[in-house]
Scaffold this active site. Structure first.
Site, mmCIF file in Angstrom:
data_model
loop_
_atom_site.group_PDB
_atom_site.id
_atom_site.type_symbol
_atom_site.label_atom_id
_atom_site.label_comp_id
_atom_site.label_asym_id
_atom_site.label_seq_id
_atom_site.Cartn_x
_atom_site.Cartn_y
_atom_site.Cartn_z
ATOM 1 N N ASP A 89 0.822 -1.205 -0.110
ATOM 2 C CA ASP A 89 -0.101 -0.093 -0.012
ATOM 3 C C ASP A 89 0.974 1.161 0.119
ATOM 4 O O ASP A 89 2.378 1.352 0.313
ATOM 5 C CB ASP A 89 -0.965 0.033 1.340
ATOM 6 C CG ASP A 89 -1.959 0.949 1.011
ATOM 7 O OD1 ASP A 89 -2.013 1.979 0.104
ATOM 8 O OD2 ASP A 89 -3.002 1.067 1.814
HETATM 9 C C1 BGC Z 1 -4.981 3.709 0.057
HETATM 10 C C2 BGC Z 1 -5.067 2.566 -1.001
HETATM 11 C C3 BGC Z 1 -4.759 3.030 -2.461
HETATM 12 C C4 BGC Z 1 -3.496 3.886 -2.672
HETATM 13 C C5 BGC Z 1 -3.161 4.591 -3.637
HETATM 14 C C6 BGC Z 1 -3.691 4.349 -0.163
HETATM 15 O O1 BGC Z 1 -3.702 5.240 0.788
HETATM 16 O O2 BGC Z 1 -4.834 2.871 1.215
HETATM 17 O O3 BGC Z 1 -6.345 1.771 -1.215
HETATM 18 O O4 BGC Z 1 -4.718 2.238 -3.470
HETATM 19 O O5 BGC Z 1 -3.455 4.804 -1.517
HETATM 20 O O6 BGC Z 1 -3.867 5.590 -3.971
#
Ligand code: BGC
Length: 680
Positions: A250
């Site tokens: 993530d």
């Molecule tokens: C989120 C993800 C997301 C990623 C990219 C993170 O803050 O938890 O779900 O895909 O950012 O935007």
């Protein structure tokens, strides 16, 4: 093995074996892998530092920039700083509330076409963490509290998406069930709860839909961060489930992990984004750990091999003509978004059949409430969408009533008052990054509802929100409530169609709505929620209706609940056993309107050596019937559907003895019941 950095002319490059699309996939992967230098492999381990959704190209080998974008209900984050407009689809909880996996597949195809059209290779979706607490800020982005419904919905979506040769990135693996302290908290969860509740849908996306990517979570699971959790990423995902894709962190999730090598050795391929100050996979860090012998080239190769495989699968080396054609914000995509909204909204209350409204009988209407004019696409965190348009409830109602009904400003002078209430995507509501702090609507909304109900007995509440809310303070005062969720670009038109009966509602809740927070299984004590360094999943497998049913707690609205403008009759339950257990029944539309029913099959283990839930969903079918029409339905169950995870024997096990089959219109409206003996 030291690979020299060969230089190729473009003619030579075009003739290399890995460029031959007729060659077997694994041969292409091995050929390309064998040509990468160590430094090039390091480069593929992290994002391009100044662009948070891209991975560096390797021009020497014709490896183009690998591009990713969110998200779960529309192409958003990857085009945020452009003027591109995309289709806003209903949020995942609404899509799941359709109980119609075909619509999830159609959604996967439609969004896949938009991802393809915009030149991305991977969609950062679906988000399939179990809704453990109704307060989780991302409840709207997740699907359900139930592992079976979660699996069916997720598998369909991944299949649809990947049919467009766009990689799904199934997230957030695993137990990212709250946003409070998400970078720090350890979800302390039993093996049985992992097996029965939190992991089944992840596993199903691998085994039934061949998901090409998983996103490792921010939080720790049983003390170890997702990005360095070998037990999750290698032992289970690769070795037990047979995953052939790669794992991405993530965004910024590697910030607090132990070390570079712990992530490499745990099977993390790609660190995102590649901003050097947060990174563990900078070239210098990887090189140092490698030369100190902290991970082997073989381990690194296995991580990279998986990424290369997905590059081929998503057509990174192919020319446009070889790929499924993309398309952006088309009328077909709007139609998919609308259909999901039509089938996903849930009619919660309808006393004296106030709904559907009869347009010819109403002269004046008042539309009130903070969400009447709200547009919801462009907020919520990483799932943000810059939609091509969005119809608010007021817009939709005005279009429907134009020239037929007068809009007035006060409830007292109206024949019908519609209050559009609920939440929004501001921090502390349905929004990534924090959780809600209360199950209630804001006090001013409660006051508005109660005041309006006093002025007008035909007060209808339309809720726009993505997570359960308590209603005891007002629901007794209003005759009708529609849960409309955040339902995509056509939301307002669909709300109007449902209220005026052009559409017969058929959505069912994919999550229990509790009467009060304390009834909810995660809210036993501060250590079970919100926790601090640790959050203890003490309720084990008793999540959602498994808890409410087994502990005999009356919910506000149960799992699987939702009203229709017609009625359905259930008859003739029959159970037979061969290799499989077959269950048949007849369903009739006994009312006067066409409609669709979600027939739900629950299993109860009558006597068991371990504590089991009173009932568990193991099948469902959504059936559309004309008035008077009857259909025979068949369900099949396997041994696995009767089994629980035996922690002592470390295996799934179905015990011999009596099992009940409960067929319901909701988890608490069981219409048919039968029993059979299972001989293990
Ligand atoms: C989120 C993800 C997301 C990623 C990219 C993170 O803050 O938890 O779900 O895909 O950012 O935007």
């Amino acid at each position: 093995m030291l690979v020299m950095q060969e230089k190729y002319t473009s003619e030579e490059l075009a003739k290399l074996p890995f460029r031959d699309s007729n060659l077997e996939l694994e041969k292409r992967v091995e050929d390309l892998l064998s040509r990468l230098t160590l430094d090039e492999k390091f480069l593929l381990c992290k994002g391009k530092w100044y662009s948070i959704f891209h991975v560096n190209p390797i021009k020497r080998l014709g490896i183009r920039v690998f591009k990713m974008t969110d998200g779960p209900h529309g192409v958003g984050s990857g085009v945020l700083f452009s003027r591109i407009k995309t289709t806003y689809f209903p949020v995942a909880i609404c899509r799941c509330a359709t109980w119609n996996p075909q619509l999830s597949e159609a959604f996967g195809i439609a969004i896949g076409q938009e991802v393809r059209d915009l030149g991305f290779h991977m969609l950062l979706a679906p988000g399939i963490n179990i809704q453990r607490t109704p307060l989780c800020g991302r409840t709207f982005e997740y699907q359900t509290e139930d592992p079976y419904l979660n699996s069916r919905t997720a598998v369909a979506m991944v299949k649809g998406l990947q049919s467009q040769r766009i990689a799904a990135c199934v997230k957030h693996f695993a137990c990212n069930n709250q946003d409070y302290q998400r970078f720090k908290v350890s979800s302390e969860v039993s093996e049985r709860a992992l097996q029965e509740i939190y992991l089944p849908a992840f596993k199903a996306t691998v085994q039934e839909a061949d998901a090409w990517c998983f996103m490792a979570c921010y939080n720790k699971v049983n003390g170890i961060y997702g990005c360095e959790n070998k037990n999750l990423l290698i032992d289970r995902l690769r070795d037990e489930w047979g995953f052939r894709g790669f794992v991405v962190s993530d965004w910024f999730a590697t910030r607090y992990v132990t070390s570079t090598e712990s992530c490499v050795n745990a099977g993390l391929t790609l660190e995102m984004p590649g901003i050097p100050i947060h990174c563990k996979f900078n070239k210098g860090q990887l090189s140092k750990a490698f030369h100190e012998g902290k991970f082997t080239e073989e381990t690194l190769n296995e991580n990279i091999r998986r990424f290369l495989r997905v590059m081929f699968l998503t057509g990174l080396f192919d020319e446009k003509v070889q790929l499924p054609p993309g398309s952006l914000a088309t009328p077909e995509h709007t139609a998919v978004s609308r259909e999901i909204a039509e089938e996903g909204m849930v009619l919660l209350k309808n006393d004296n059949n106030l709904l559907p409204l009869k347009i010819e009988k109403i002269k004046k209407i008042a539309v009130l409430g903070p969400n009447a004019k709200s547009k919801m696409a462009f907020a919520g965190g990483s799932s943000i969408v810059r939609t091509k348009y969005e119809v608010s409830s007021l817009d939709g109602l005005q279009t429907k009533c134009q020239g037929k009904i007068t809009f007035v400003n006060t409830a007292a002078e109206a024949d019908v008052a519609i209050i559009v209430a609920g939440l929004n995507h501001k921090g502390g509501n349905d929004c990534e990054g924090s959780d809600r702090t209360s199950l209630d609507l804001p006090p001013e909304q409660i006051a508005l509802i109660n005041q309006t109900a006093q002025e007008n007995k035909n007060t209808i509440v339309v809720l726009i929100n993505g997570s359960p809310i308590a209603m005891d303070a007002w629901i007794g005062n209003v005759p009708a409530v529609l849960e409309a969720w955040y339902a995509g670009l056509e939301a307002g038109n669909v709300i109007a169609d449902i209220l005026f009966g052009d559409i017969n509602p058929s959505g069912k809740l994919p999550i229990t709505f509790p009467k009060k927070l304390a009834d909810s299984p995660a809210h036993k004590s501060p250590s079970t929620y919100p926790g601090d360094d640790k959050v203890l999943y003490e309720e084990g497998i008793f999540v959602g209706y498994r808890h409410f049913d087994t502990k005999n707690i009356e919910p506000l609205f149960p799992f699987g609940y939702g009203l229709s403008y017609t009625t359905f009759t259930y008859e003739n339950l029959q159970i037979s056993q061969d290799d499989k257990i077959s269950i048949t029944l007849d369903l009739t539309n006994s009312g006067e309107r066409a409609g669709a029913e979600v027939v739900q099959l629950y299993v109860q283990d009558v006597e068991s050596s371990v504590e089991r839930p009173l009932k568990e969903l193991k099948g469902f079918q959504k059936v559309a019937l004309e008035p008077g029409e009857k259909k025979s339905l068949t369900f099949e169950l396997s041994e696995q559907d009767l089994a629980f995870y035996d922690e002592n024997k470390r295996t799934w096990r179905a015990e011999a003895g009596s099992f009940k089959i409960l067929i319901g219109s909701s988890s608490r409206d069981i219409r048919l019941e039968g029993e059979f003996e299972y001989h293990a």
